[in-house]
Design a protein around this motif. Structure first.
Motif, short mmCIF file in Angstrom:
data_model
loop_
_atom_site.label_atom_id
_atom_site.label_comp_id
_atom_site.label_asym_id
_atom_site.label_seq_id
_atom_site.Cartn_x
_atom_site.Cartn_y
_atom_site.Cartn_z
N ILE A 47 0.84 -1.21 0.00
CA ILE A 47 0.00 0.00 0.00
C ILE A 47 0.87 1.26 0.00
N GLN A 48 2.11 1.13 0.46
CA GLN A 48 2.99 2.32 0.48
C GLN A 48 3.43 2.73 -0.92
N ILE A 49 3.26 1.82 -1.90
CA ILE A 49 3.46 2.22 -3.30
C ILE A 49 2.10 2.22 -4.01
N GLY A 100 10.01 4.50 13.00
CA GLY A 100 9.79 5.47 11.95
C GLY A 100 9.06 4.78 10.81
N CYS A 101 8.82 5.49 9.71
CA CYS A 101 8.08 4.90 8.60
C CYS A 101 8.41 5.69 7.33
N LEU A 102 8.62 4.97 6.23
CA LEU A 102 8.94 5.65 4.96
C LEU A 102 7.77 6.55 4.50
N SER A 103 6.57 6.27 4.99
CA SER A 103 5.42 7.09 4.61
C SER A 103 5.17 8.24 5.59
N GLN A 126 5.27 -6.47 12.50
CA GLN A 126 4.02 -5.94 13.06
C GLN A 126 3.69 -4.58 12.46
N HIS A 127 4.70 -3.76 12.27
CA HIS A 127 4.51 -2.43 11.67
C HIS A 127 3.96 -2.57 10.24
N GLU A 128 4.54 -3.49 9.46
CA GLU A 128 4.12 -3.64 8.06
C GLU A 128 2.72 -4.26 7.95
N ILE A 129 2.42 -5.23 8.82
CA ILE A 129 1.08 -5.83 8.80
C ILE A 129 0.04 -4.77 9.17
N ASP A 130 0.38 -3.86 10.09
CA ASP A 130 -0.51 -2.74 10.39
C ASP A 130 -0.86 -1.96 9.12
N HIS A 131 0.16 -1.72 8.26
CA HIS A 131 -0.10 -0.99 7.01
C HIS A 131 -1.18 -1.68 6.18
N LEU A 132 -1.17 -3.02 6.16
CA LEU A 132 -2.15 -3.76 5.36
C LEU A 132 -3.57 -3.53 5.89
NI NI Z 1 5.70 2.16 7.66
#
Ligand code: NI
Length: 174
Positions: free
Chosen positions: A50-52, A93-96, A135-141
Motif C-alpha cells: 500500500i505504500q506504493i 519510523g516509517c517511509l510514509s 508488526q509495523h508492516e502488517i498494520d499498514h495492510l
Molecule cells: Ni511504515
C-alpha cells in the motif's frame, strides 16, 4: 525491476484495508521485486504494498546491515497467530511518515503464518527488530500507522506538519 513512488501521510490510500492475494504468480513476484528495490533505495527495512499505492496484502523486509549479505523476506497474506506477552519499547519510523519517530510498545515476538514468494505456506517466529518490522508492516495492510499508537495531540501535530511539507513541495514543483 523498477523503482516505485512511496506515498506519504496524509494520502488517504494509506488508510485503506488491503485485499488478500489470490494467486502467487510472476506478476506478483514482479511487484515484490519492485517493492524490494524501492525499499533498498529509500533506504528502509520494511515496505508494505500500500505504500506504493497497491492495496494488496504483501510486504517485504530486510534488516541486514550494509556490510552484511542481503537477507530479504517476502510475506504474502501474512497473519499473526501468536503474540508474546513480553512487550518491548523502541523508536519507530516509517517511509510514509518521513522524518518523524516515536517510541512504540509492541509484543517482543510474534509467530506469523504467510505464503512465501513461491506460494508455499510458512509459519515463522520473529523476534527483536524483525518482530517490530513485521508488526509495523502488517498494520499498514490494515490501514494503520505507528502514529495511531501515540497521543492524538502528537499525531495531529505530525499530520499537520506533513500536510504543510507536501503543500510546499507542490508549490515548488510548479
Ligand atoms: Ni511504515
Amino acid at each position: 525491476m523498477s523503482l516505485r513512488q512511496i506515498i506519504t501521510v496524509p494520502d488517504p490510500l494509506l488508510r485503506k484495508i488491503s485485499a488478500p492475494v489470490e494467486r502467487v504468480d510472476d506478476e506478483l513476484r514482479a511487484l515484490l521485486d519492485d517493492m524490494l528495490e524501492t525499499m533498498y533505495d529509500a533506504p528502509g527495512i520494511g515496505l508494505a504494498a500500500i505504500q506504493i499505492a497497491v492495496p494488496r496484502r504483501v510486504l517485504v523486509m530486510d534488516i541486514s546491515r550494509d556490510d552484511e549479505e542481503k537477507d530479504p523476506f517476502f510475506l504474502i497474506n501474512p497473519e499473526i497467530i501468536r503474540f508474546s506477552e513480553e512487550m518491548s519499547l523502541h523508536d519507530e519510523g516509517c517511509l510514509s511518515i518521513p522524518e518523524h519517530y516515536a517510541e512504540i510498545e509492541r509484543p517482543a515476538s510474534v509467530t506469523v503464518r504467510y505464503l512465501d514468494r513461491n506460494g508455499k505456506q510458512q509459519e515463522r517466529d520473529f523476534d527483536e527488530l524483525l518482530a517490530r518490522v513485521v508488526q509495523h508492516e502488517i498494520d499498514h495492510l490494515d490501514g494503520k500507522q505507528f502514529i495511531d499508537y501515540i497521543s492524538k495531540l502528537k499525531r495531529d501535530r505530525i499530520v499537520r506538519k506533513l500536510t504543510k511539507d507536501r503543500k510546499r513541495a507542490e508549490s515548488v514543483a510548479l
